[in-house]
Design a protein around this motif. Structure first.
Motif, PDB file in Angstrom:
ATOM      1  N   UNK A 378       0.274 113.830 199.445  1.00 23.69           N
ATOM      2  CA  UNK A 378       1.347 114.278 198.541  1.00 23.69           C
ATOM      3  C   UNK A 378       1.499 113.388 197.306  1.00 23.69           C
ATOM      4  N   UNK A 379       1.078 112.147 197.420  1.00 24.94           N
ATOM      5  CA  UNK A 379       1.094 111.247 196.276  1.00 24.94           C
ATOM      6  C   UNK A 379      -0.297 110.675 196.102  1.00 24.94           C
ATOM      7  N   UNK A 380      -0.897 110.848 194.922  1.00 24.63           N
ATOM      8  CA  UNK A 380      -2.258 110.358 194.724  1.00 24.63           C
ATOM      9  C   UNK A 380      -2.491 110.056 193.249  1.00 24.63           C
ATOM     10  N   UNK A 381      -3.531 109.271 193.006  1.00 22.10           N
ATOM     11  CA  UNK A 381      -3.853 108.828 191.655  1.00 22.10           C
ATOM     12  C   UNK A 381      -5.101 109.536 191.166  1.00 22.10           C
ATOM     13  N   UNK A 382      -4.938 110.320 190.113  1.00 22.35           N
ATOM     14  CA  UNK A 382      -6.067 111.052 189.538  1.00 22.35           C
ATOM     15  C   UNK A 382      -6.821 110.168 188.554  1.00 22.35           C
ATOM     16  N   UNK A 383      -8.156 110.251 188.586  1.00 17.65           N
ATOM     17  CA  UNK A 383      -8.911 109.612 187.504  1.00 17.65           C
ATOM     18  C   UNK A 383      -9.029 110.657 186.400  1.00 17.65           C
ATOM     19  N   UNK A 384      -7.988 110.709 185.621  1.00 15.29           N
ATOM     20  CA  UNK A 384      -7.749 111.819 184.709  1.00 15.29           C
ATOM     21  C   UNK A 384      -8.178 111.470 183.291  1.00 15.29           C
ATOM     22  N   UNK A 385      -8.631 112.454 182.564  1.00 14.55           N
ATOM     23  CA  UNK A 385      -8.878 112.279 181.133  1.00 14.55           C
ATOM     24  C   UNK A 385      -8.717 113.622 180.442  1.00 14.55           C
ATOM     25  N   UNK A 386      -8.268 113.552 179.204  1.00 14.53           N
ATOM     26  CA  UNK A 386      -8.132 114.750 178.387  1.00 14.53           C
ATOM     27  C   UNK A 386      -8.740 114.478 177.023  1.00 14.53           C
ATOM     28  N   UNK A 387      -9.600 115.401 176.627  1.00 18.32           N
ATOM     29  CA  UNK A 387     -10.306 115.262 175.362  1.00 18.32           C
ATOM     30  C   UNK A 387      -9.797 116.335 174.409  1.00 18.32           C
ATOM     31  N   UNK A 388      -9.523 115.940 173.186  1.00 17.72           N
ATOM     32  CA  UNK A 388      -9.064 116.863 172.156  1.00 17.72           C
ATOM     33  C   UNK A 388     -10.164 116.916 171.098  1.00 17.72           C
ATOM     34  N   UNK A 389     -10.682 118.115 170.844  1.00 17.62           N
ATOM     35  CA  UNK A 389     -11.830 118.219 169.948  1.00 17.62           C
ATOM     36  C   UNK A 389     -11.770 119.508 169.139  1.00 17.62           C
ATOM     37  N   UNK A 390     -12.641 119.571 168.137  1.00 21.53           N
ATOM     38  CA  UNK A 390     -12.800 120.795 167.358  1.00 21.53           C
ATOM     39  C   UNK A 390     -13.694 121.766 168.134  1.00 21.53           C
ATOM     40  N   UNK A 391     -13.605 123.059 167.838  1.00 20.81           N
ATOM     41  CA  UNK A 391     -14.460 124.024 168.542  1.00 20.81           C
ATOM     42  C   UNK A 391     -15.950 123.694 168.451  1.00 20.81           C
ATOM     43  N   UNK A 392     -16.390 123.168 167.317  1.00 15.37           N
ATOM     44  CA  UNK A 392     -17.814 122.862 167.151  1.00 15.37           C
ATOM     45  C   UNK A 392     -18.243 121.615 167.920  1.00 15.37           C
ATOM     46  N   UNK A 393     -17.277 120.899 168.521  1.00 18.45           N
ATOM     47  CA  UNK A 393     -17.602 119.681 169.265  1.00 18.45           C
ATOM     48  C   UNK A 393     -17.650 119.892 170.783  1.00 18.45           C
ATOM     49  N   UNK A 394     -17.313 121.095 171.248  1.00 19.04           N
ATOM     50  CA  UNK A 394     -17.189 121.319 172.700  1.00 19.04           C
ATOM     51  C   UNK A 394     -18.486 120.989 173.420  1.00 19.04           C
ATOM     52  N   UNK A 395     -19.607 121.551 172.963  1.00 18.38           N
ATOM     53  CA  UNK A 395     -20.860 121.361 173.688  1.00 18.38           C
ATOM     54  C   UNK A 395     -21.249 119.885 173.763  1.00 18.38           C
ATOM     55  N   UNK A 396     -21.102 119.173 172.648  1.00 18.33           N
ATOM     56  CA  UNK A 396     -21.451 117.751 172.632  1.00 18.33           C
ATOM     57  C   UNK A 396     -20.570 116.960 173.588  1.00 18.33           C
ATOM     58  N   UNK A 397     -19.270 117.247 173.582  1.00 12.39           N
ATOM     59  CA  UNK A 397     -18.349 116.511 174.456  1.00 12.39           C
ATOM     60  C   UNK A 397     -18.614 116.818 175.928  1.00 12.39           C
ATOM     61  N   UNK A 398     -18.881 118.069 176.230  1.00 14.27           N
ATOM     62  CA  UNK A 398     -19.180 118.428 177.619  1.00 14.27           C
ATOM     63  C   UNK A 398     -20.473 117.748 178.073  1.00 14.27           C
ATOM     64  N   UNK A 399     -21.465 117.694 177.198  1.00 12.95           N
ATOM     65  CA  UNK A 399     -22.721 117.016 177.541  1.00 12.95           C
ATOM     66  C   UNK A 399     -22.476 115.546 177.845  1.00 12.95           C
ATOM     67  N   UNK A 400     -21.644 114.903 177.031  1.00 13.22           N
ATOM     68  CA  UNK A 400     -21.299 113.489 177.283  1.00 13.22           C
ATOM     69  C   UNK A 400     -20.613 113.329 178.634  1.00 13.22           C
ATOM     70  N   UNK A 401     -19.677 114.240 178.922  1.00 16.87           N
ATOM     71  CA  UNK A 401     -18.949 114.156 180.189  1.00 16.87           C
ATOM     72  C   UNK A 401     -19.899 114.348 181.367  1.00 16.87           C
ATOM     73  N   UNK A 402     -20.842 115.280 181.248  1.00 11.22           N
ATOM     74  CA  UNK A 402     -21.805 115.488 182.327  1.00 11.22           C
ATOM     75  C   UNK A 402     -22.613 114.220 182.584  1.00 11.22           C
ATOM     76  N   UNK A 403     -23.127 113.599 181.529  1.00  9.56           N
ATOM     77  CA  UNK A 403     -23.882 112.351 181.687  1.00  9.56           C
ATOM     78  C   UNK A 403     -23.029 111.278 182.342  1.00  9.56           C
ATOM     79  N   UNK A 404     -21.788 111.175 181.887  1.00  7.84           N
ATOM     80  CA  UNK A 404     -20.873 110.154 182.394  1.00  7.84           C
ATOM     81  C   UNK A 404     -20.557 110.404 183.871  1.00  7.84           C
ATOM     82  N   UNK A 405     -20.359 111.663 184.210  1.00  9.33           N
ATOM     83  CA  UNK A 405     -20.027 112.023 185.595  1.00  9.33           C
ATOM     84  C   UNK A 405     -21.142 111.616 186.549  1.00  9.33           C
ATOM     85  N   UNK A 406     -22.372 112.003 186.221  1.00 10.46           N
ATOM     86  CA  UNK A 406     -23.488 111.681 187.113  1.00 10.46           C
ATOM     87  C   UNK A 406     -23.725 110.178 187.194  1.00 10.46           C
TER      88      UNK A 406
END
Length: 644
Positions: A378-406
C-alpha cells in the motif's frame, strides 16, 4: 467443399461436414494424444468442430501457449467433475487456466481439507482413465438458464443472466458432468496425463468482498509425470526463494500488523541494500541528463481532480482528509507534482526536453486479499520520471529511455526480456493524430534499436500508447517492471505550454517512465532472483572476519578497520564459538566471503579465505583480500554505459 490451408502451406479441398480432426488427418497430421485442439482462422477450436467454410488450420500441441491453455482448462473441468462426484452439494462457479496451473472456485459450506484434496486428486485421475469423450452443446439463453437451474447450479444461472440475449450459449459434457464454458477443450479426459492438486484458498464471488466466500482449489497438469515432477521441483525452489521467507531469515524487511497491512519496515540490512540501489539510481540519472526533484506526500484534492485521478482512480486512493477547511489527499502518483514544477516557469522550445526524476513514495489502497509481501503493498517508492518534450523529440527520447532501461536492468543481473507495444484501447482520450504520432514513434524507437517486441492491441493506457518490458528471473518467471507511456491528456488538463520557434505557445508531450517499477517490488524480485545470495556489490555485508580463539581479536579488529576504511562492508565475528559454527552461520546469512583468522594467520599477517558456497579460496594477504573484494564488488556494475 471447404478449402483448407495448413501451416505447412498445403491446401486441400475437404468434403463438407468434416471435422477439424478429420481435415488434419487428411493432411497427414497425426491425430494422437498429443494433438489437443487447433487454431482455425486464428481462433482456438475443438478438434470435433465441423468445418463449414474455407479455413486456415494450425494444430495445437502442449508446446504452444494456446495448447497449454486448452489442456489446463480441460483440467479444471476434470477437477470440477471429481469434486461434484465426491461432494454433490458443492456448486460450480468459475475455473480458468493460468500460465502454468489452474483453479476452480466452488460454493461449499466449509473449506476443503488436505484429506479432501487427496480424494479429489485420486478421483480426477480415475476419471482421466475413463477416457470420457468431451463434447460441446449449445443452448439458447433461456434453455441454458432452465438447464442449470434444474441442476441447482445457481452461480451458473447468475452468469448466464448477464450474457447477451440472442447469442448461443455453450456448455461442455464429459460423462454425467456438464459445465458452462465457451471452450475449446480436449477431445477426452484421457488426454490428461499427469495431474496434481496444489493448495486451497478462499475467494469472494466475482472478486467482491461483499459477496459470498467461495472455496478455491489450485492445481496443475502436464502430459507426463516427468514434466510434472520437474514443475513440482521448480515450485519447491520458488518456495525456498520466497522473498517473505528469505527476507525474514536474512533480517531484511518485515510487514507487521501493528503498523498495518501492505506497509513495509526496512531493517538495517535491507535498508543498506535499498541505499545502494537508490544511490546507483540517482548517480546514473544525473549522468543521463535527468534533474532530480522531490515532492510532498499529500496535496489538495483539487490537484487530483485536475489530473483525473479522482474520476479514474478513486477506488485505489486512500480517503481524503480535511485540514483548515480544505481536503487533502495522500498521493497515489507523482505525475501532478512534476507537472506543476514544469508549469512553474515559462518554457521555450530550446529548453526541451526536460527530464525530472524522483524516488517518490506513493500510497494506494489495495484490498487486503491482494497484498503480497513486497510485491503488492500500500505504500511504496516509485523510481519515477517524467519527460516533457516536443512532438519531434518523442522517438529520440524513447530510444534513450530504452537504452537506459536495459542498462539498469542488466546491471542488476537481468538479461532476458519480453517487450510489448500496447496500442489505443476502446476507452481513451485524445485526437487520432496524437495517437498515430505517438504509436509510430514508439514503434520506430523499438525498430531503430532492433528490439523484438509483441504487439498488444488495445492494451495502452487511456491517455496514450506505451511500451512495457518484462524481465525474466533465474527461475524463468516473467515480471512486469519497466514501462514507457506517452501522455497527451495531462498536458492538456494542466494547460502546459512552451513557446515554439514561431513565437507561439504549443503543448508539450509528456512521457511517463519507470525502470524498476517500485523499489519495494523490485527488491522482492531481486531477493527471489538471487535467493538472497546477492552479488558482492549489493550484499549488505560483503565479508566477515572471524577469529578462531580470543587470541586473534586485535588482528581481526585491525583487518576490519582497514577494510571499512577502503569503503567495504565488513563485519567481525569475535564470539567465543567454534569456527565451524561461525562458518555455517555466515553461509546461512549468504555473506559472500569469510576471512578466517587463527594464530598462523596472525603470524603471517594473512587471511584464510572461503566463499559462501563453501569453496576454500586459500590464503591471501590483507591487500590481496582487499583486491578480491574490490574486484568482485565492481564486476556487476562494469556494464556498457547507456547510449547518449
Amino acid at each position: 467443399m471447404p478449402k483448407v490451408t495448413f501451416k505447412n502451406g498445403a491446401v486441400l479441398d475437404v468434403p463438407s461436414g468434416q471435422t477439424v480432426a478429420q481435415a488434419l488427418a487428411l493432411a497427414g497430421v497425426p491425430v494422437g494424444s498429443d494433438l489437443l485442439a487447433a487454431n482455425v482462422n486464428g481462433q482456438p477450436t475443438d478438434l470435433s468442430a465441423v468445418l463449414t467454410a474455407d479455413s486456415v488450420i494450425d494444430p495445437l500441441h502442449f508446446n504452444s501457449v494456446e495448447g497449454r491453455e486448452v489442456y489446463r482448462h480441460s483440467s479444471t473441468h476434470l477437477m470440477a467433475q471429481a469434486v461434484k462426484e465426491l461432494f454433490p452439494n458443492a456448486q460450480l462457479t468459475i475455473g480458468p487456466a493460468l500460465e502454468d496451473s489452474f483453479y476452480y472456485d466452488f460454493a461449499f459450506d466449509r473449506p476443503f481439507t488436505p484429506e479432501d484434496l487427496e480424494k479429489i486428486e485420486a478421483r480426477a485421475l480415475e476419471i482421466a482413465k475413463r477416457k470420457l469423450p468431451i463434447s460441446r452443446r449449445e443452448f439458447s439463453k433461456q434453455e441454458a438458464i432452465d438447464f442449470f437451474q434444474s441442476r441447482g447450479e445457481h452461480y451458473k444461472v447468475e452468469l448466464i443472466k448477464g450474457f447477451p440475449d440472442h447469442e448461443p450459449i455453450s456448455a461442455y459434457t464429459q460423462g454425467d458432468f456438464v459445465d458452462l464454458c465457451r471452450g475449446p477443450h480436449l477431445p477426452s479426459t484421457g488426454h490428461i496425463g499427469a495431474f496434481k492438486l496444489l493448495t486451497t484458498a478462499g475467494a469472494y464471488w466475482r472478486g467482491d468482498e461483499r459477496n459470498p466466500m467461495l472455496q478455491r482449489i489450485y492445481g496443475t497438469s502436464f502430459p507426463t509425470k516427468t514434466e510434472l515432477d520437474a514443475h513440482m521441483a521448480r515450485l519447491e525452489e520458488i518456495k525456498r526463494r520466497d522473498h517473505r521467507k528469505v527476507g525474514k531469515e536474512l533480517d531484511l524487511i518485515s510487514v507487521q500488523d501493528e503498523i498495518g497491512p501492505g506497509l513495509v519496515l526496512w531493517h538495517p540490512k535491507g535498508a543498506a541494500i535499498r541505499l545502494l540501489i537508490e544511490n546507483f539510481w540517482r548517480e546514473q540519472h544525473l549522468k543521463d541528463g535527468y534533474e532530480l526533484v522531490y515532492s510532498p506526500h499529500v496535496a489538495r484534492l483539487d490537484l487530483w481532480k485536475t489530473s483525473g485521478h479522482v474520476d479514474y482512480y478513486r477506488e485505489n486512493m486512500f480517503a481524503s482528509m480535511k485540514l483548515e477547511g480544505s481536503e487533502y489527499q495522500l498521493k497515489p502518483m507523482n505525475c501532478p507534482y512534476h507537472i506543476m514544477i514544469y508549469k512553474s516557469h515559462l518554457r521555450s522550445y530550446r529548453d526541451l526536453p526536460i527530464r525530472y526524476g524522483e524516488l517518490g513514495t506513493v500510497y494506494r489502497y489495495e484490498r487486503t486479499g491482494v497484498l503480497h509481501g513486497l510485491l503488492r503493498v500500500r505504500g511504496f517508492t516509485q523510481d519515477d520520471a517524467h519527460l516533457f518534450c516536443r512532438p519531434d523529440q518523442i522517438e529520440t527520447e524513447v530510444s534513450r529511455v530504452l537504452d537506459f532501461t536495459f542498462f539498469i536492468l542488466r546491471t542488476f543481473g537481468f538479461n532476458e526480456f519480453e517487450v510489448f507495444l500496447s496500442t489505443r484501447p476502446k476507452e481513451s482520450v485524445g485526437a487520432d493524430e496524437h495517437w498515430t504520432l505517438a504509436t509510430s514513434a514508439l514503434e520506430a524507437a523499438l525498430k531503430g534499436r532492433e528490439i523484438a517486441f509483441h504487439l498488444d492491441p488495445g492494451g495502452g493506457a487511456f491517455y496514450g500508447p506505451k511500451i512495457d518490458i518484462k524481465i525474466k528471473d533465474a527461475l524463468g518467471r516473467s515480471w512486469q517492471c519497466s514501462t514507457i507511456q506517452i501522455d497527451f491528456n495531462n498536458p492538456e488538463r494542466f494547460e502546459l505550454r512552451y513557446i515554439g520557434e514561431d513565437g507561439k505557445p504549443h503543448q508539450p508531450i509528456m512521457i511517463h517512465r519507470a525502470l524498476m517499477g517500485s523499489i519495494e517490488r523490485f527488491f522482492g524480485i531481486l531477493i527471489e532472483h538471487y535467493g538472497g545470495a546477492f552479488p558482492v556489490w549489493l550484499a549488505p555485508v560483503q565479508a566477515i572476519v572471524m577469529s578462531i580463539t580470543d587470541q586473534q581479536r586485535e588482528f581481526v579488529g585491525t583487518v576490519v578497520a582497514e577494510m571499512k576504511a577502503a569503503g567495504l562492508r565488513v563485519e567481525a565475528d569475535l564470539r567465543n564459538e567454534k569456527i565451524g559454527l561461525k562458518i555455517r552461520e555466515a553461509e546461512k546469512a549468504k555473506i559472500p566471503f569469510m576471512f578466517v583468522v587463527g594464530d598462523r594467520e596472525v603470524q603471517s599477517r594473512s587471511l584464510s579465505v572461503r566463499g559462501r558456497s563453501g569453496a576454500n579460496l586459500g590464503t591471501m594477504t590483507i591487500a590481496g583480500a582487499l583486491d578480491l573484494l574490490r574486484a568482485e564488488a565492481n564486476r556487476s556494475t562494469q556494464q556498457h554505459s547507456p547510449t547518449s
